[in-house]
Structures are given as structure tokens and as C-alpha cells.
Design an enzyme around this catalytic site. Structure first.
Site, PDB file in Angstrom:
ATOM      1  N   SER A 240       1.443  -1.344  -0.277  1.00 16.08           N
ATOM      2  CA  SER A 240      -0.338  -0.543  -0.075  1.00 16.08           C
ATOM      3  C   SER A 240       1.247   0.925  -0.224  1.00 16.08           C
ATOM      4  O   SER A 240       2.454   0.626   0.375  1.00 16.08           O
ATOM      5  CB  SER A 240      -1.287  -0.175   1.827  1.00 16.08           C
ATOM      6  N   LYS A 241       0.649   2.478   0.190  1.00 24.94           N
ATOM      7  CA  LYS A 241       1.072   4.010  -0.174  1.00 24.94           C
ATOM      8  C   LYS A 241       2.324   3.657   0.851  1.00 24.94           C
ATOM      9  O   LYS A 241       3.319   4.241   0.554  1.00 24.94           O
ATOM     10  CB  LYS A 241      -0.163   5.257  -0.074  1.00 24.94           C
ATOM     11  N   ARG A 242       1.787   2.688   1.837  1.00 22.57           N
ATOM     12  CA  ARG A 242       2.443   3.460   3.061  1.00 22.57           C
ATOM     13  C   ARG A 242       4.399   2.312   3.028  1.00 22.57           C
ATOM     14  O   ARG A 242       4.553   2.642   3.694  1.00 22.57           O
ATOM     15  CB  ARG A 242       2.512   2.869   4.704  1.00 22.57           C
ATOM     16  N   HIS A 243       3.994   1.396   2.468  1.00 21.62           N
ATOM     17  CA  HIS A 243       5.194   0.950   1.679  1.00 21.62           C
ATOM     18  C   HIS A 243       5.138   0.347   0.728  1.00 21.62           C
ATOM     19  O   HIS A 243       6.415   2.266   0.156  1.00 21.62           O
ATOM     20  CB  HIS A 243       5.074  -1.541   2.056  1.00 21.62           C
TER      21      HIS A 243
END
Length: 469
Positions: A240-243
RNA sequence: GAGGCCAUCGUCUAGCGGUCCAGGACCUCGGACUUUCACUCCGAGAACACGAGUUCAAAUCUCGUUGGCCUCACCA
């Protein structure tokens, strides 16, 4: 038969890292087999597709060097052809109009779920006559999918995968407004473009069965499929965006990775060749085969990418690196662009600099001191090294070095060692404070190298700032 | 819920029935080198998810269990 692969992103955002790997595998496989690699922009979702995203994808692909062998195809432009195929299928009795409303469909799914059956369209209009059609409803076109037996796909990565046809339903190929759905567009385009190998994420594995039914209905050859596992985040959850689901531009601009390092990392994520880790592009082309791609999902690991980037950074050409970090340095020292003289200094100091950096960001940070006039800031450790320097050290250094005729690494080395001896200090007691005044930091390339790259006058200027101490 | 896919060190992987008390890389921790940091080198840590079976022999084959993931739209 010549292999033709394609990368088919939908331009609803940047090129993310998973897409980059899919593109890389398609590209490599084409090169490996002496075939062609094509690009198709799947822009049929008019709501979400943007020209900016198209640009971002081209930009990312170019940066990685994954260029297509022909001009890209834009899917939306081919919508009439897609619709034509749908109508052909109706004429041949292999597709039909369906007048169900959204509500009816919704009910159908709920009922199926409640009864523990697969959630699929029940074929209400499959054999119903058009005369029974409700007035004023714009029908969709559904493919008459096989209802009995099994469908088998011989996937190059996943092996033979079998699904019972009763699990599949008569899916929509043409919407009520006459526009094609993704399933139709992909199949028609892949066929028309002569794609022989469809290499894509395994989130499409179940779509392959639906698509196969369409190929069969048209009497077209089914391409070879290869569904590669998805990339997961460091925690094992979907990216996801956080990764790592950032655009590749973030890997370039914000994190300072080199394209060859990203390619090498992506190549090894899901594929291996014995104990090989550092693999050149030519070597990759020779070795890569889609059949060797692993079946399990891989987690994205920044530490390993960073390490790999360090390896490539150390191997990289000095001038190229200086050019790469030039804009970063300019920004850091507050100018529009660095000048030729500054660039020269960076190139001169690059061999010592690049050995100590893992990313272009780090490289720029550790290089800036070379191109400023004087040192603009001292870190905490540097300050304390200066404060605790042996008395009179800087005055002595200034005097001795100023007297040097030939400003060579050999000479400054000898000179500094002399001073240490004279002051009855270990070399470190002299070199460290010297490093601090010259670089503003407690760590840098070898101190004698720094003095040579900086030049005599700049070196003396920095030392003299403290010679009263 | 239904189908499908997957499963070797913390992570990426090698391994394709014996040469594996499982190899490499990242990572972590020691050490050497040294003017700092880094590089390099040496060493240590760390895995075949579980349970049955097939076989003289299984990480490798089969089945089951558990866990993870994917798909099930008039999105792509």
C-alpha cells in the site's frame, strides 16, 4: 514463432513498483527470446484515466530503460473495434443481450451467497427471447460462457490450473452505453496486437479463465499465460502507499536510487539464478526465463535495495554521479544550478565520496561541503572535535601547509604527520579536528584526499577560521 | 461465503529423491584494517509451517491441517 509480450498499465496513477517489475519481466522475456515488447495504455476508464498518469508511466519506464519496440497502443481509441467483436459474437449466437437491472443483479448475488453458491450471474437472459425485453432498458451484452466441464490454463509460472466452468458466469463484455468492458478490450487488443505471452500479476489469474472463454468463442488462439506473484509490503500485507506502492519517481527523486539498482532488485524479487546477486542487464537477458519465476509472493525490503544501490553507486561513473547530484546540491546550497568549476570539484572528489554513500541523497548530503565557500555548518561531533583540539593546532597547520610548494596528496600527508609528531600527538588527534574544520563533519573521505580536492587556498581558508584557537 | 494460488533463515532466494545435520545475499552481532566514516576481509546468529503417507532414502513426491494471498462489478 516470435514472442510478443506487452505491459498494459491503466493510467490511473503513477507507475508503481509492482507494475515496474511486471514491465521488467515482460521486457526481459522479450529480449531473452529475441521477440518484441509492446506497451498498451488501458485508458478505457474515462473517469480515472489522466494524461498526467500516462506521462508518469512513460517517464518511469524510460527511467528504467524498459522501452517498447513499437509505438504504444491506446485502448480507448480502439473501442469501436471492441464493440464490433461483441456484435460479431451476438450474431454468432455466442453472446446475448441482458436486460437485468442493478437491483436484480444485487439480489442474485445475495441469494447465491446465502446459499453458499458462487456469486455469479444466473443466466436469466441467456435463452430468453428479446421480445420479452422490458421497455426502455439499455441492455448489456454478455458472453455465453461454457457451463459444463473444466477449463485448464497451462500457466508458465503457476503450472496447470483447473477451474470448473460452473464457477464462471456469463460476464458483461459490452456495457449498456455500448462501451466495451476490460475483459473484452484486453482479449481483442492482445489478439490484434499479436501478443503471444501474457505476463502479468497473479491477481489476474482468475480473469484468465474468463478471457479464455472469449478467445474460444472467437476461435482465436489463446496466448501463453504467466501470472507472477504480487509484491507485498515488509509486513506481508498487500503493498500500500505506506510501503513501496510509491511511484517509481519517488524511488528516483525522493530516495535517490539508481535505475540499474532498482532493476536488479526487482529482478531478484521473485526470481533467482543460483547464488548470483549482482546481475548486469545483459546477463539478465541471457539468464531470465519466465518459467523460473517463483510462485510465492515476495516482500519488499528497502534494506536490501539500499545495499544493492550502494553497490551500483560505487561502480558508477564519477561524472554521471556528479550530474545526478548536481540539482540536489544546488538546492542544498541555495543556488539555481552549480557552475562548471563546482562540478569539476565534485567529479574530482567522487571516488572518495561514492564509497561512503548508499543513495544519491546521501551522496549529495556528503558532497555539499566540497562546493561551498568555507564551511557553512558544523555538526555536533565536529564542533566538539574543534573545541578539544590540541592548543595551537590550527595555527600550526596553517603555517606549515601554507609553506608547502607542491600541493600533492603525498606532501600534505607528510606535512600533517610531521605536525602530529611535533606536537607529540597521534595522527588521529590532528586529523580529526582538521577534518572537522574542513568538512564540518566527523566523517568524510580520507582527509588528505579532501585537502587535495578542496585545493590549497580553500583548505587554508577553512583552517584559518580557527587559527586563533 | 465460493473458487483459485502459495508456504526453505527476520527478508529475498539456491535446492528440482541420496552429494543438505540445507548454500548465497540482505540484516544483526563480533573481529581485522584504519586519520573518521565507509569500503574490503574474517567469524557468529538464523529456516525446510504442522501431521500422516510413498520410498532403502524426502526440503524435494502424495494427502490432510494450519496460515497467508488473489478473484468473485455495466473498475481495470
Amino acid at each position: 514463432m516470435t514472442v510478443v509480450t506487452r505491459f498494459a498499465p491503466s493510467p490511473t496513477g503513477f507507475l508503481h513498483i509492482g507494475g515496474a517489475r511486471t514491465a521488467l519481466y515482460n521486457w526481459l522475456y522479450a529480449k531473452h527470446t529475441g521477440g518484441k515488447f509492446l506497451l498498451r495504455i488501458e485508458d478505457t476508464d474515462r473517469e480515472r484515466s489522466t494524461p498526467e498518469a500516462v506521462e508518469a508511466i512513460f517517464d518511469g519506464l524510460n527511467w528504467l530503460g524498459l522501452t517498447a519496440d513499437e509505438e504504444p497502443t491506446f485502448q480507448f481509441a480502439r473501442r469501436d473495434r471492441h464493440a464490433e467483436v461483441a456484435h460479431e459474437l451476438i450474431k454468432a449466437g455466442k453472446a446475448y443481450y441482458c436486460y437485468c437491472s442493478q437491483e436484480e443483479l444485487q439480489e442474485m448475488r445475495e441469494k447465491a451467497r446465502a446459499e453458499g453458491r458462487p456469486m455469479k450471474y444466473d443466466g436469466t437472459w441467456r435463452d430468453r427471447d428479446a421480445s420479452e425485453a422490458p421497455a426502455g432498458v439499455k441492455p448489456v451484452v454478455r458472453l455465453k460462457a461454457p457451463q459444463e466441464g473444466d477449463a485448464v490454463i497451462s500457466d508458465q509460472v503457476q503450472g496447470d490450473v483447473r477451474v470448473a466452468n460452473d464457477q464462471l458466469d456469463d460476464y458483461v463484455i459490452l456495457r449498456g452505453d455500448g462501451t466495451p468492458t476490460y475483459m473484452l478490450s484486453v482479449v481483442v487488443d492482445d489478439h490484434d496486437m499479436g501478443i503471444t505471452h501474457v505476463i502479468r500479476g497473479d491477481d489476474h489469474l482468475t480473469n484468465a479463465f474468463r478471457q479464455k472463454a472469449l478467445y474460444d468463442a472467437m476461435g482465436w488462439d489463446v496466448p501463453t499465460f504467466a501470472h507472477i506473484p504480487l509484491i507485498h509490503g515488509p509486513d506481508g500485507a498487500k503493498l500500500s502507499k505506506r510501503h513501496g506502492a510509491l511511484g517509481v519517481d519517488a524511488y528516483r527523486d525522493e530516495m535517490g536510487f539508481l535505475p540499474e539498482a532498482v532493476n536488479n532488485y526487482l529482478l531478484r524479487l521473485g526470481w533467482g539464478h543460483g547464488d548470483e546477486e549482482i546481475i548486469s542487464q545483459d546477463q539478465a537477458i541471457e539468464w531470465f526465463d519466465i518459467k523460473d519465476v517463483g510462485k510465492g509472493a515476495a516482500r519488499f525490503d528497502f534494506a536490501k535495495l539500499t545495499n544493492l544501490n550502494g553497490v551500483y553507486l560505487r561502480q558508477a561513473d564519477d561524472t554521471r554521479l556528479a550530474n545526478d547530484i548536481a540539482p540536489l546540491i544546488a538546492k542544498q546550497i541555495g543556488v539555481d544550478a552549480i557552475d562548471a568549476a563546482q562540478k569539476e570539484i565534485l567529479i574530482k572528489g567522487m571516488s572518495g565520496l561514492k564509497e561512503r554513500a548508499k543513495t544519491l541523497i546521501e551522496l549529495a548530503d556528503s558532497s555539499a561541503f566540497y562546493v561551498t565557500d568555507g564551511v557553512t555548518s558544523f555538526n555536533e561531533k565536529a564542533q566538539s572535535l574543534i573545541d578539544s583540539a590540541p592548543e595551537g593546532l590550527f595555527a600550526e597547520l596553517a603555517k606549515e601547509l601554507d609553506a608547502l610548494e607542491n600541493w600533492t596528496e603525498e606532501n600534505v600527508d607528510a606535512s600533517v604527520r610531521n605536525i602530529a609528531e611535533k606536537l607529540d600527538q597521534k595522527l588521529g588527534k590532528v586529523a580529526q579536528p582538521l577534518r572537522a574544520v574542513l568538512t564540518g563533519s566527523n566523517s568524510s573521505p580520507g582527509i588528505f584526499e579532501v585537502m587535495i580536492v578542496l585545493g590549497k587556498s580553500q583548505t587554508l581558508k577553512r583552517i584559518r577560521k580557527f587559527d586563533a584557537q
